[in-house]
Design a protein around this motif. Structure first.
Motif, PDB file in Angstrom:
ATOM      1  N   UNK A 138      24.717  39.584  33.888  1.00  0.00           N
ATOM      2  CA  UNK A 138      23.546  40.072  34.637  1.00  0.00           C
ATOM      3  C   UNK A 138      23.459  39.385  35.999  1.00  0.00           C
ATOM      4  N   UNK A 139      24.375  38.501  36.293  1.00  0.00           N
ATOM      5  CA  UNK A 139      24.354  37.798  37.576  1.00  0.00           C
ATOM      6  C   UNK A 139      23.869  36.381  37.371  1.00  0.00           C
ATOM      7  N   UNK A 140      23.921  35.585  38.434  1.00  0.00           N
ATOM      8  CA  UNK A 140      23.478  34.191  38.334  1.00  0.00           C
ATOM      9  C   UNK A 140      21.982  34.126  38.069  1.00  0.00           C
ATOM     10  N   UNK A 141      21.552  32.990  37.525  1.00  0.00           N
ATOM     11  CA  UNK A 141      20.131  32.729  37.364  1.00  0.00           C
ATOM     12  C   UNK A 141      19.477  33.740  36.416  1.00  0.00           C
ATOM     13  N   UNK A 142      20.198  34.109  35.338  1.00  0.00           N
ATOM     14  CA  UNK A 142      19.654  35.126  34.427  1.00  0.00           C
ATOM     15  C   UNK A 142      19.646  34.602  33.004  1.00  0.00           C
ATOM     16  N   UNK A 143      18.829  35.258  32.181  1.00  0.00           N
ATOM     17  CA  UNK A 143      18.892  34.927  30.764  1.00  0.00           C
ATOM     18  C   UNK A 143      19.056  36.197  29.947  1.00  0.00           C
ATOM     19  N   UNK A 144      19.579  36.017  28.744  1.00  0.00           N
ATOM     20  CA  UNK A 144      19.799  37.159  27.849  1.00  0.00           C
ATOM     21  C   UNK A 144      19.390  36.732  26.450  1.00  0.00           C
ATOM     22  N   UNK A 145      18.698  37.628  25.754  1.00  0.00           N
ATOM     23  CA  UNK A 145      18.280  37.345  24.373  1.00  0.00           C
ATOM     24  C   UNK A 145      19.188  38.119  23.422  1.00  0.00           C
ATOM     25  N   UNK A 146      19.793  37.397  22.497  1.00  0.00           N
ATOM     26  CA  UNK A 146      20.753  38.007  21.563  1.00  0.00           C
ATOM     27  C   UNK A 146      20.160  39.216  20.853  1.00  0.00           C
ATOM     28  N   UNK A 147      20.932  40.295  20.851  1.00  0.00           N
ATOM     29  CA  UNK A 147      20.532  41.508  20.146  1.00  0.00           C
ATOM     30  C   UNK A 147      21.723  41.931  19.277  1.00  0.00           C
ATOM     31  N   UNK A 148      21.498  42.043  17.956  1.00  0.00           N
ATOM     32  CA  UNK A 148      22.643  42.325  17.069  1.00  0.00           C
ATOM     33  C   UNK A 148      23.326  43.658  17.382  1.00  0.00           C
ATOM     34  N   UNK A 149      22.560  44.636  17.923  1.00  0.00           N
ATOM     35  CA  UNK A 149      23.195  45.926  18.266  1.00  0.00           C
ATOM     36  C   UNK A 149      24.211  45.727  19.398  1.00  0.00           C
ATOM     37  N   UNK A 150      23.809  44.915  20.387  1.00  0.00           N
ATOM     38  CA  UNK A 150      24.728  44.626  21.499  1.00  0.00           C
ATOM     39  C   UNK A 150      25.982  43.942  20.957  1.00  0.00           C
ATOM     40  N   UNK A 151      25.742  43.022  20.003  1.00  0.00           N
ATOM     41  CA  UNK A 151      26.872  42.251  19.487  1.00  0.00           C
ATOM     42  C   UNK A 151      27.823  43.140  18.696  1.00  0.00           C
ATOM     43  N   UNK A 152      27.250  44.050  17.897  1.00  0.00           N
ATOM     44  CA  UNK A 152      28.090  44.970  17.132  1.00  0.00           C
ATOM     45  C   UNK A 152      28.899  45.865  18.071  1.00  0.00           C
ATOM     46  N   UNK A 153      28.252  46.276  19.168  1.00  0.00           N
ATOM     47  CA  UNK A 153      28.953  47.105  20.143  1.00  0.00           C
ATOM     48  C   UNK A 153      30.096  46.301  20.789  1.00  0.00           C
ATOM     49  N   UNK A 154      29.798  45.048  21.074  1.00  0.00           N
ATOM     50  CA  UNK A 154      30.815  44.165  21.654  1.00  0.00           C
ATOM     51  C   UNK A 154      32.004  44.002  20.689  1.00  0.00           C
ATOM     52  N   UNK A 155      31.681  43.822  19.380  1.00  0.00           N
ATOM     53  CA  UNK A 155      32.757  43.674  18.391  1.00  0.00           C
ATOM     54  C   UNK A 155      33.577  44.962  18.300  1.00  0.00           C
ATOM     55  N   UNK A 156      32.858  46.093  18.367  1.00  0.00           N
ATOM     56  CA  UNK A 156      33.555  47.384  18.305  1.00  0.00           C
ATOM     57  C   UNK A 156      34.487  47.533  19.511  1.00  0.00           C
ATOM     58  N   UNK A 157      33.965  47.184  20.689  1.00  0.00           N
ATOM     59  CA  UNK A 157      34.801  47.312  21.894  1.00  0.00           C
ATOM     60  C   UNK A 157      35.996  46.374  21.827  1.00  0.00           C
ATOM     61  N   UNK A 158      35.760  45.184  21.273  1.00  0.00           N
ATOM     62  CA  UNK A 158      36.870  44.237  21.146  1.00  0.00           C
ATOM     63  C   UNK A 158      37.939  44.807  20.217  1.00  0.00           C
ATOM     64  N   UNK A 159      37.466  45.411  19.124  1.00  0.00           N
ATOM     65  CA  UNK A 159      38.404  46.004  18.153  1.00  0.00           C
ATOM     66  C   UNK A 159      39.194  47.137  18.799  1.00  0.00           C
ATOM     67  N   UNK A 160      38.502  48.005  19.551  1.00  0.00           N
ATOM     68  CA  UNK A 160      39.191  49.131  20.190  1.00  0.00           C
ATOM     69  C   UNK A 160      40.175  48.612  21.247  1.00  0.00           C
ATOM     70  N   UNK A 161      39.738  47.610  21.996  1.00  0.00           N
ATOM     71  CA  UNK A 161      40.615  47.074  23.043  1.00  0.00           C
ATOM     72  C   UNK A 161      41.898  46.514  22.421  1.00  0.00           C
ATOM     73  N   UNK A 162      41.730  45.791  21.313  1.00  0.00           N
ATOM     74  CA  UNK A 162      42.928  45.248  20.637  1.00  0.00           C
ATOM     75  C   UNK A 162      43.849  46.378  20.215  1.00  0.00           C
ATOM     76  N   UNK A 163      43.233  47.444  19.651  1.00  0.00           N
ATOM     77  CA  UNK A 163      44.034  48.588  19.184  1.00  0.00           C
ATOM     78  C   UNK A 163      44.754  49.242  20.365  1.00  0.00           C
ATOM     79  N   UNK A 164      44.093  49.285  21.522  1.00  0.00           N
ATOM     80  CA  UNK A 164      44.725  49.904  22.699  1.00  0.00           C
ATOM     81  C   UNK A 164      45.952  49.083  23.130  1.00  0.00           C
ATOM     82  N   UNK A 165      45.783  47.766  23.165  1.00  0.00           N
ATOM     83  CA  UNK A 165      46.922  46.897  23.524  1.00  0.00           C
ATOM     84  C   UNK A 165      48.076  47.109  22.554  1.00  0.00           C
ATOM     85  N   UNK A 166      47.719  47.105  21.263  1.00  0.00           N
ATOM     86  CA  UNK A 166      48.727  47.233  20.223  1.00  0.00           C
ATOM     87  C   UNK A 166      49.474  48.555  20.375  1.00  0.00           C
TER      88      UNK A 166
END
Ligand code: C2E
Ligand code: CA
Ligand code: CA
Length: 558
Positions: free
Chosen positions: A282-310
């Motif tokens: 979000x840029x410098x001087x920012x804060x973010x509050x953990x949201x499990x939906x964001x995290x699940x999306x992040x895990x999904x993107x990580x999984x897809x990215x790995x699959x793309x590399x593979x």
């Protein structure tokens, strides 16, 4: 000391070892060379693949917990000590932990001789060389190991609170611009600033140089965390002021409600790292509050990215090219097709999981993998176009090109090489490009535009009516034709303003000698309307969805 030990019995030495046990991170040991017996601090058994904390057949049994590659080195050292040729032992090698993973250790020891001056005991200490420090000497704060034990000891279903991971924004540039001691001065003072803002029973730890963690298990909610963060920002601003702005910096924070540590989300370092990373995004001087939906999306993107590399590493397995027909609006004759990329992941339950291009194309772009993947589909599409000429001469296949390919690869060369390879006439290929705000006056783009013009390949402005694709693009991109975005088409069918705008755009394009393709035509009413206002080409489900090569042949050629 050596003499004192010499006079102790084996049992007494063992007692000394156990006495120090609870107070030491390191491991004390004694090896009786005569009886081939080994005794080590009890807590070593929890860490390493040891048979027990006391065992006979000591030299042989070392093979159970010493990394195979390092065994000859150790055997050689044992032999020298047994032969009395070496009186001390100081070896840096690897033991196996409980999971049989190698861990670097430093084993030091001293030989004590018996009354006949024969080597009897090897007695010494083992420490893990890769182990993290418990505390940071600059800030005086406790480190990651202590943080880990504190959290594990305190997290339970009745405890609530938050973790806040903070980092000094762009600390690297502060550090680089000044001397090291000034960087250390900042680290120490930021720690002090944070400490001053803490409530009772909130604890501060240090993770790495410019990263800190506040732990609160006092039933405080995230609002308390947010106001604490604001106080810290103010306190740091006051510190910078007091230093006469010698360096100006900000701090960002990722916050995590401790309730998430009790669910499936157990790894607090990963979760807080993710939160801090999102704050930084979000840029410098920012804060973010953990949201499990964001995290699940992040895990999904990580999984897809790995699959793309593979997949790209494995000859593009999982990638496919689909073709969607484009027809003439008056005759409804097939004039060409758009090549669209498809990607699926082979899942464990053998049903491949198809990922939408709307999801994977941005990941390909982010990682730069769009360059090989885009080249791959370009060759596929050009091969298909060459094949189609046998059935429908002049058939045009359009390929989508991302701005990343334009800016970071020699896409013009790729296009020309692929055409050469399949001996395809330049009129039979179209390059679809969406203006994304980057291209306007980019020299790579101008080079592509001019190169395509020179070689007679059509440049098509995609998604007209969305984002940056506006009238100004017509002069910058100077395309051969324009594709009107599906959403814009739908809007034009719903309200008069957009309808009139679409009519005017088509009129103007025709005056400029440009053709118009309308995308997303699903219904005959829409077809009738866009034909009435003189669209030249139509692409939409009404005439066909994107199909794989075989299905495309079956439906439109054979
Ligand atoms: P796009 O270039 O605008 O492609 C047209 C999209 O609209 C395709 O979605 C197509 O399936 C969909 N479409 C076509 N007619 C209709 C219709 O009548 N109704 C509806 N509801 N949809 C229709 P798709 O295949 O999901 O692709 C989405 C986007 O992904 C594409 O939008 C394009 O931006 C990107 N993309 C796909 N393949 C590639 C590629 O090879 N390279 C690059 N850089 N981007 C690609
Ligand atoms: Ca397109
Ligand atoms: Ca489009």
């Amino acid at each position: 000391m050596k003499d004192i030990l010499k006079n102790l019995s084996k049992e007494q030495i063992e007692e000394v070892i156990q006495l120090f046990n609870p107070y030491m991170d390191d491991y004390l040991y004694i090896m009786d060379l005569k009886e081939d017996y080994y005794r080590i601090s009890k807590h070593a058994v929890e860490r390493f693949n040891l048979p027990s904390d006391a065992f006979y057949d000591a030299i042989n049994k070392h093979n159970l917990f010493v990394f195979e590659e390092d065994q000859p080195l150790l055997t050689e050292d044992f032999n020298l000590m047994l032969e009395g040729k070496k009186k001390s032992h100081n070896l840096h090698y690897r033991w196996l932990d409980k999971n049989k993973q190698p861990i670097w250790i430093n084993c030091r020891g001293q030989i004590l001789d018996d009354s006949d001056n024969k080597p009897r005991y090897l007695i010494g200490c083992i420490n893990e060389t890769g182990k993290k420090q418990r505390a940071d000497n600059i800030s005086g704060l406790l480190g990651e190991i202590e943080l880990d034990s504190y959290i594990k000891a305190n997290v339970n279903p009745n405890s609530s609170g938050f973790l806040m991971r903070l980092s000094i924004d762009n600390f690297g540039s502060i550090d680089a611009a000044s001397n090291m001691s000034y960087g250390n001065h900042i680290i120490k003072n930021v720690a002090d600033c944070i400490n001053e803002c803490l409530l009772e029973e909130q604890f501060l730890f240090q993770i790495v140089a410019a990263e800190y963690m506040i732990v609160d298990f006092n039933n405080h909610n995230i609002d308390v965390a947010v106001s604490l963060y604001k106080n810290i920002q103010k306190r740091i601003a006051a510190f910078i002021d007091s230093e006469n702005y010698k360096s100006v910096f900000t701090i960002s924070a990722g916050m995590l409600d401790t309730k998430y540590l009790l669910d499936d989300y157990t790894d607090f370092l990963k979760l807080t790292d993710f939160s801090l990373h999102n704050a930084n995004e979000c840029g410098n001087n920012s804060c973010y509050i953990f949201n499990p939906d964001d995290y699940d999306l992040f895990l999904r993107r990580t999984r897809i990215t790995k699959a793309l590399y593979h997949s790209i590493d494995n000859n593009f397995e999982g990638f496919e090219t689909f073709y969607q027909p484009i027809v003439d609006s008056k005759t409804h004759n097939l004039i060409g097709a758009e090549a669209l990329m498809r990607f699926s992941i082979n899942s464990d339950n053998n049903e491949p999981e198809r990922i939408s291009p709307v999801e994977f194309i941005p990941l390909l772009e982010k990682t730069g993998l769009i360059i090989p993947a885009g080249r791959w589909i370009l060759y596929e599409a050009i091969a298909m176009s060459a094949k189609m000429q046998e059935y429908i001469p002049g058939f045009i296949i359009n390929v989508n090109i991302s701005y990343i390919q334009v800016i970071k690869s020699n896409i013009l060369k790729d296009i020309l090489s692929a055409m050469k390879k399949y001996d395809l006439a330049p009129e039979c290929i179209g390059i679809e490009l969406t203006e994304s705000g980057y291209l306007d006056s980019n020299p790579h783009f101008l080079n592509l535009r001019n190169g395509l013009k020179e070689s007679g390949v059509k440049l098509i402005l995609d998604d007209f009516g969305t984002g940056y694709s506006n009238l100004h693009c017509l002069s910058e991109l100077n395309p051969s034709y324009i594709k009107i975005d599906r959403n814009f088409t739908n809007q034009a069918m719903l309200n008069n303003y957009d309808h009139d705008l679409m009519v005017k755009i088509i009129e103007m394009a025709h005056q400029l000698d440009l053709k118009i393709c309308v995308e997303g035509v699903e219904k005959t009413e829409v077809l009738d309307e866009v034909t009435k206002i003189n669209a030249d080409y139509i692409q939409g489900y009404l005439f066909g969805r994107p199909y794989c090569k075989e299905e495309f042949y079956e439906k439109f050629v054979l």
